[in-house]
Design a protein around this motif. Structure first.
Motif, PDB file in Angstrom:
ATOM      1  N   ASN A 193      52.163  47.960  47.132  1.00 22.57           N
ATOM      2  CA  ASN A 193      53.157  47.859  46.069  1.00 22.57           C
ATOM      3  C   ASN A 193      54.148  46.730  46.334  1.00 22.57           C
ATOM      4  O   ASN A 193      54.595  46.050  45.398  1.00 22.57           O
ATOM      5  N   ALA A 194      54.487  46.523  47.606  1.00 25.49           N
ATOM      6  CA  ALA A 194      55.398  45.424  47.959  1.00 25.49           C
ATOM      7  C   ALA A 194      54.759  44.065  47.636  1.00 25.49           C
ATOM      8  O   ALA A 194      55.459  43.100  47.308  1.00 25.49           O
ATOM      9  N   LEU A 195      53.435  44.009  47.716  1.00 24.32           N
ATOM     10  CA  LEU A 195      52.704  42.780  47.383  1.00 24.32           C
ATOM     11  C   LEU A 195      52.458  42.649  45.882  1.00 24.32           C
ATOM     12  O   LEU A 195      51.887  41.657  45.427  1.00 24.32           O
ATOM     13  N   ASN A 196      52.843  43.697  45.129  1.00 26.34           N
ATOM     14  CA  ASN A 196      52.599  43.746  43.684  1.00 26.34           C
ATOM     15  C   ASN A 196      51.104  43.680  43.363  1.00 26.34           C
ATOM     16  O   ASN A 196      50.682  43.094  42.363  1.00 26.34           O
ATOM     17  N   TYR A 197      50.319  44.312  44.224  1.00 25.25           N
ATOM     18  CA  TYR A 197      48.854  44.332  44.047  1.00 25.25           C
ATOM     19  C   TYR A 197      48.470  45.199  42.857  1.00 25.25           C
ATOM     20  O   TYR A 197      48.971  46.308  42.694  1.00 25.25           O
ATOM     21  N   THR A 198      47.577  44.686  42.029  1.00 25.27           N
ATOM     22  CA  THR A 198      47.071  45.464  40.888  1.00 25.27           C
ATOM     23  C   THR A 198      45.569  45.699  40.971  1.00 25.27           C
ATOM     24  O   THR A 198      45.063  46.666  40.409  1.00 25.27           O
ATOM     25  N   GLY A 199      44.848  44.814  41.657  1.00 21.44           N
ATOM     26  CA  GLY A 199      43.397  44.949  41.717  1.00 21.44           C
ATOM     27  C   GLY A 199      42.696  44.439  40.476  1.00 21.44           C
ATOM     28  O   GLY A 199      41.466  44.480  40.388  1.00 21.44           O
ATOM     29  N   GLU A 200      43.484  43.971  39.499  1.00 18.34           N
ATOM     30  CA  GLU A 200      42.866  43.424  38.287  1.00 18.34           C
ATOM     31  C   GLU A 200      42.092  42.153  38.630  1.00 18.34           C
ATOM     32  O   GLU A 200      42.541  41.341  39.450  1.00 18.34           O
ATOM     33  N   ALA A 201      40.945  42.001  38.012  1.00 20.23           N
ATOM     34  CA  ALA A 201      40.134  40.812  38.298  1.00 20.23           C
ATOM     35  C   ALA A 201      39.215  40.510  37.126  1.00 20.23           C
ATOM     36  O   ALA A 201      38.871  41.395  36.336  1.00 20.23           O
ATOM     37  N   THR A 202      38.834  39.247  37.040  1.00 22.68           N
ATOM     38  CA  THR A 202      37.823  38.811  36.085  1.00 22.68           C
ATOM     39  C   THR A 202      36.640  38.302  36.892  1.00 22.68           C
ATOM     40  O   THR A 202      36.774  37.371  37.684  1.00 22.68           O
ATOM     41  N   ASN A 203      35.500  38.946  36.738  1.00 20.19           N
ATOM     42  CA  ASN A 203      34.299  38.570  37.479  1.00 20.19           C
ATOM     43  C   ASN A 203      33.321  37.839  36.565  1.00 20.19           C
ATOM     44  O   ASN A 203      33.116  38.235  35.415  1.00 20.19           O
ATOM     45  N   TYR A 204      32.712  36.793  37.113  1.00 18.91           N
ATOM     46  CA  TYR A 204      31.761  35.986  36.349  1.00 18.91           C
ATOM     47  C   TYR A 204      30.359  36.228  36.912  1.00 18.91           C
ATOM     48  O   TYR A 204      30.116  36.004  38.105  1.00 18.91           O
ATOM     49  N   LEU A 205      29.476  36.728  36.068  1.00 16.18           N
ATOM     50  CA  LEU A 205      28.135  37.109  36.514  1.00 16.18           C
ATOM     51  C   LEU A 205      27.058  36.417  35.683  1.00 16.18           C
ATOM     52  O   LEU A 205      27.289  36.011  34.542  1.00 16.18           O
ATOM     53  N   ALA A 206      25.878  36.333  36.289  1.00 12.60           N
ATOM     54  CA  ALA A 206      24.679  35.864  35.576  1.00 12.60           C
ATOM     55  C   ALA A 206      23.462  36.386  36.315  1.00 12.60           C
ATOM     56  O   ALA A 206      23.511  36.647  37.530  1.00 12.60           O
ATOM     57  N   LYS A 207      22.366  36.575  35.591  1.00 10.66           N
ATOM     58  CA  LYS A 207      21.163  37.152  36.183  1.00 10.66           C
ATOM     59  C   LYS A 207      20.338  36.070  36.881  1.00 10.66           C
ATOM     60  O   LYS A 207      20.033  35.025  36.303  1.00 10.66           O
ATOM     61  N   ASN A 208      20.005  36.347  38.131  1.00 12.05           N
ATOM     62  CA  ASN A 208      19.200  35.424  38.941  1.00 12.05           C
ATOM     63  C   ASN A 208      17.738  35.546  38.541  1.00 12.05           C
ATOM     64  O   ASN A 208      17.151  36.625  38.616  1.00 12.05           O
TER      65      ASN A 208
END
Length: 439
Positions: A193-208
């Motif tokens: 919480n002191a780091l203001n961590y949210t864990g929100e992320a945008t992941n970029y994927l594609a099928k190999n």
């Protein structure tokens, strides 16, 4: 004269120790710099690392002594060559080596930043990048063995190695809670919480195309290039939602486990401010008030959650439980409505059927007591018949729920026994016999 001799001897010892440190430092630096390290090199390295630790006096010598020592397991792994096996790696990676590596490398980085002399800084950063996945395999192995406290410890050490990777700190906090290490989990969640961590992320994927599996890319440009050159198809974006609500909720759970109600209430209050629409937080706060016996506040919060989430059978069931504990008739009626709502949402909610039956038969004991106190006079006989009719009414009101429960949960001895008693009381002989003989 005696005093002078002592001073000279002391200076001579200090001088010899300094020369020894320089020789050992040179030897360690030379072996460390080798591309290929032999078994003999490792033997020498261990010897000099031990000697340097014994005679190190200056800050720089102590820092680099710890650096060379903490790097030993990784050098031993490298010495096994490209065909090193996971079992061989596991023999060098343990709680102590990871902890020593984390503290040793960080101390060296901080020292070199302070002095402005980057002797090993670049090498350390490369080492962390290369060996972090290997250390994480150790974390996965510990998780498989359900050693949750150890998982937390190693995950935290990995975070200490790379403080940009705050996800490892989140994992360390989560596993501390699982391990019931509540003090540590509170410390780690507060650090997040002191780091203001949210864990929100945008992941970029594609099928190999090679293995038909999805790959993650560092950014959209890398992914689009892979699609353009034809190695990947089906590009997509995946959003990871915020974990702030979960962090506050878990903090509250840790405080509750420590019976720190004030700390728990503050955590939940902070959580709800950050996530006002999160019904799981409303439920967590409701459970907190339930624990403190504030049933009115519990009822209010569960009702609020039920409005926000009208298809959650558990919410309506829990509200039914609380309402059924009230003595007033209006609450009993509302309790029945909530149990019925529960089985409307989930027709196989066993406890809702049982509690409905209990609610319907609640007045039976009082009626039986009144019937037993009556005499045999004509007036008492009339009262008896009135009371018996009321008793029969209770049985009839409970019957549909009992029969449905027995149909859904055949084999439940308690349900079967209660239904048999009701059949018997209502003189439903055929149904009684059929159920009695049912296996």
């Amino acid at each position: 004269m005696n005093t002078k001799f002592k001073i000279i001897t002391g200076l001579l010892f200090f001088s010899l120790a300094t020369f020894a440190q320089k020789d050992e430092m040179k030897a360690l630096k030379k072996i460390y710099a080798k591309e290929v390290i032999s078994g003999d090199d490792l033997t020498e390295y261990k010897k000099y690392a031990t000697k340097l630790g014994d005679v190190a006096i200056e800050e720089s010598d102590k820092i680099y002594s710890d650096f060379y020592k903490c790097m030993l397991p990784l050098l031993e792994i490298n010495a096994l060559g490209a065909n090193v096996t996971p079992i061989q790696i596991a023999s060098f990676i343990n709680l102590k080596t990871v902890s020593d590596l984390s503290s040793g490398l960080n101390a060296t980085l901080e020292f070199e930043k302070k002095t402005g002399k980057k002797i090993y800084t670049d090498d350390i950063n490369e080492t962390i990048k290369n060996f972090k996945p290997m250390i994480w395999q150790f974390v996965i192995a510990l998780d498989g063995q359900k050693k949750y406290k150890e998982v937390s410890q190693v995950a935290y050490s990995v975070y200490q190695l790379d403080k940009k990777d705050q996800e490892r700190l989140y994992i360390a906090a989560d596993y501390a809670l699982r391990a019931q290490d509540y003090d540590n989990s509170i410390k780690l969640y507060n650090e997040l919480n002191a780091l203001n961590y949210t864990g929100e992320a945008t992941n970029y994927l594609a099928k190999n195309k090679a293995n038909d599996q999805e790959d993650y890319f560092n950014n959209v440009s890398e992914r689009d290039i892979a699609v353009k050159i034809g190695t990947h198809t089906n590009p997509r974006i995946e959003k990871t939602p915020s974990k702030r609500g979960e962090i506050y909720k878990n903090l509250a759970m840790a405080y509750i486990a420590k019976n720190d109600i004030a700390g728990a209430k503050k955590s939940i209050s902070d959580a709800r401010l950050a996530n006002p629409e999160d019904t799981s937080l409303i439920i967590a706060e409701a459970n907190l008030y339930y624990k403190t016996n504030d049933l009115e506040m519990y009822k209010k919060l569960i009702s609020e959650a039920a409005i926000k989430n009208p298809n959650d059978a558990d919410l309506f069931y829990n509200l039914g439980v609380i309402l059924s504990q009230s003595k007033d008739e209006a609450s009993k009626i509302e309790a029945e409505k909530n149990y019925i709502k529960t089985i409307t949402i989930d027709p196989k909610y066993k406890n809702a059927y049982i509690n409905l039956t209990v609610l319907k038969l609640e007045g039976e004991t009082k009626l039986v007591d009144q019937m037993n106190k009556l005499g045999t006079s004509p007036a008492d006989n009339k009262k008896y018949e009135v009371l018996k009719a009321k008793q029969q009414g209770l049985y009839k009101s409970a019957l549909p729920y009992l029969e449905k429960a027995e149909e859904l949960f055949t084999g439940d001895a308690e349900i079967k026994s209660t239904l048999l008693n009701v059949y018997n009381a209502l003189d439903m002989t055929d149904k009684y016999k059929a159920l009695k003989n049912k296996k």
